[in-house]
Design an enzyme around this catalytic site. Structure first.
Site, PDB file in Angstrom:
ATOM      1  N   LYS A 188       0.864  -1.191   0.000  1.00  0.00           N
ATOM      2  CA  LYS A 188       0.000   0.000   0.000  1.00  0.00           C
ATOM      3  C   LYS A 188       0.897   1.236   0.000  1.00  0.00           C
ATOM      4  O   LYS A 188       1.753   1.389   0.884  1.00  0.00           O
ATOM      5  CB  LYS A 188      -0.884  -0.054   1.250  1.00  0.00           C
ATOM      6  CG  LYS A 188      -2.134   0.796   1.180  1.00  0.00           C
ATOM      7  CD  LYS A 188      -2.955   0.561   2.441  1.00  0.00           C
ATOM      8  CE  LYS A 188      -4.259   1.306   2.428  1.00  0.00           C
ATOM      9  NZ  LYS A 188      -4.878   1.333   3.765  1.00  0.00           N
TER      10      LYS A 188
HETATM   11  O1  G3P Z   1      -7.274   2.268   5.462  1.00  0.00           O
HETATM   12  C1  G3P Z   1      -7.507   3.554   4.951  1.00  0.00           C
HETATM   13  C2  G3P Z   1      -8.823   4.166   5.378  1.00  0.00           C
HETATM   14  O2  G3P Z   1      -9.855   3.244   5.279  1.00  0.00           O
HETATM   15  C3  G3P Z   1      -8.755   4.907   6.683  1.00  0.00           C
HETATM   16  O3  G3P Z   1     -10.007   5.324   7.134  1.00  0.00           O
HETATM   17  O4  G3P Z   1     -11.441   6.180   8.947  1.00  0.00           O
HETATM   18  O5  G3P Z   1      -8.967   6.567   9.084  1.00  0.00           O
HETATM   19  O6  G3P Z   1     -10.364   7.798   7.432  1.00  0.00           O
HETATM   20  P1  G3P Z   1     -10.199   6.527   8.197  1.00  0.00           P
END
Ligand code: G3P
Length: 218
Positions: free
Chosen positions: A83
């Site tokens: 990633k």
């Molecule tokens: O893994 C990346 C993403 O899904 C992170 O989400 O909730 O931290 O904005 P969030």
């Protein structure tokens, strides 16, 4: 639309995987910071639980270092996907990793032009963030729609992972617009599962069954 779980918590991954609904897992450094243990061990164990792409994020910022880190992570298990955060360095690293058959998930994607660049560089997945747009008062669902439309009409095989999902409504919107995948936190999986009328219905059926059993015996 395939469902991935967005967490590094192995107990949660095992719990949701037990439902038979998971096609993959995504992690990031923030999610890893919430759990104990060596990151490589966690990735290895996640790959044993879920038979699908498992995103492991690189922390290097320079392309040669990203390539080295992505290559090292990919060697942990064939299902590991490197990633990489959207940047010029990441695009260069993606091109080289893809040439070596190492799959890349381009993360922190907020616009369709960014997604197009990731796809052109050879990213296997691109992750547009929904919730973080909503956090700053903009429409994350519309950003996701742009990405899905642009990649759908282009010739790339890149799959869209709707990320930064905060609610079941985000999941439904992603499915309606044709996102390939949504990566969903365990809490949102639980919200998708439950409904008060389902709970009430099960209680009624159980009560009526027990009442009939008691009457039959009596
Ligand atoms: O893994 C990346 C993403 O899904 C992170 O989400 O909730 O931290 O904005 P969030």
């Amino acid at each position: 639309m395939k469902l991935f779980v967005d967490t590094a918590d192995l107990a949660e991954i095992e719990r949701i995987a037990g439902w038979g609904v998971l096609s993959g897992v995504t992690t990031n450094p923030t999610l890893l910071s919430k759990v104990d243990g060596d990151a490589d061990d966690i990735y290895r164990r996640v790959c044993e639980v879920v038979d699908g792409p498992v995103s492991a994020e690189v922390v290097a910022v320079e392309h040669e270092e990203m390539i080295a880190e992505g290559t090292r992570l990919a060697a942990i298990h064939p299902n590991i996907v490197g990633k990489l955060p959207m940047s010029a360095e990441s695009l260069e690293a993606t091109t080289r990793l893809a040439a070596d058959d190492i799959r890349v998930n381009m993360t922190l994607c907020f616009t369709a032009p960014q997604a197009l660049l990731a796809a052109a560089a050879g990213a296997a997945f691109v992750s547009p963030f929904v919730g973080r747009f909503d956090d700053i008062g903009q429409d994350g669902v519309e950003c996701l729609r742009d990405v899905v439309e642009v990649l759908e009409t282009s010739s790339y095989d890149t799959e869209v992972i709707a990320a930064s999902i905060r609610t079941p409504v985000h999941v439904m919107e992603a499915a309606r617009m044709g996102s390939d995948i949504a990566t969903i936190p365990p809490k949102v999986f639980d919200q998708m599962l439950r409904h008060p009328l389902t709970t009430a219905g099960i209680e009624t059926f159980t009560r009526d069954y027990e009442a009939r059993q008691a009457a039959t015996k009596g």
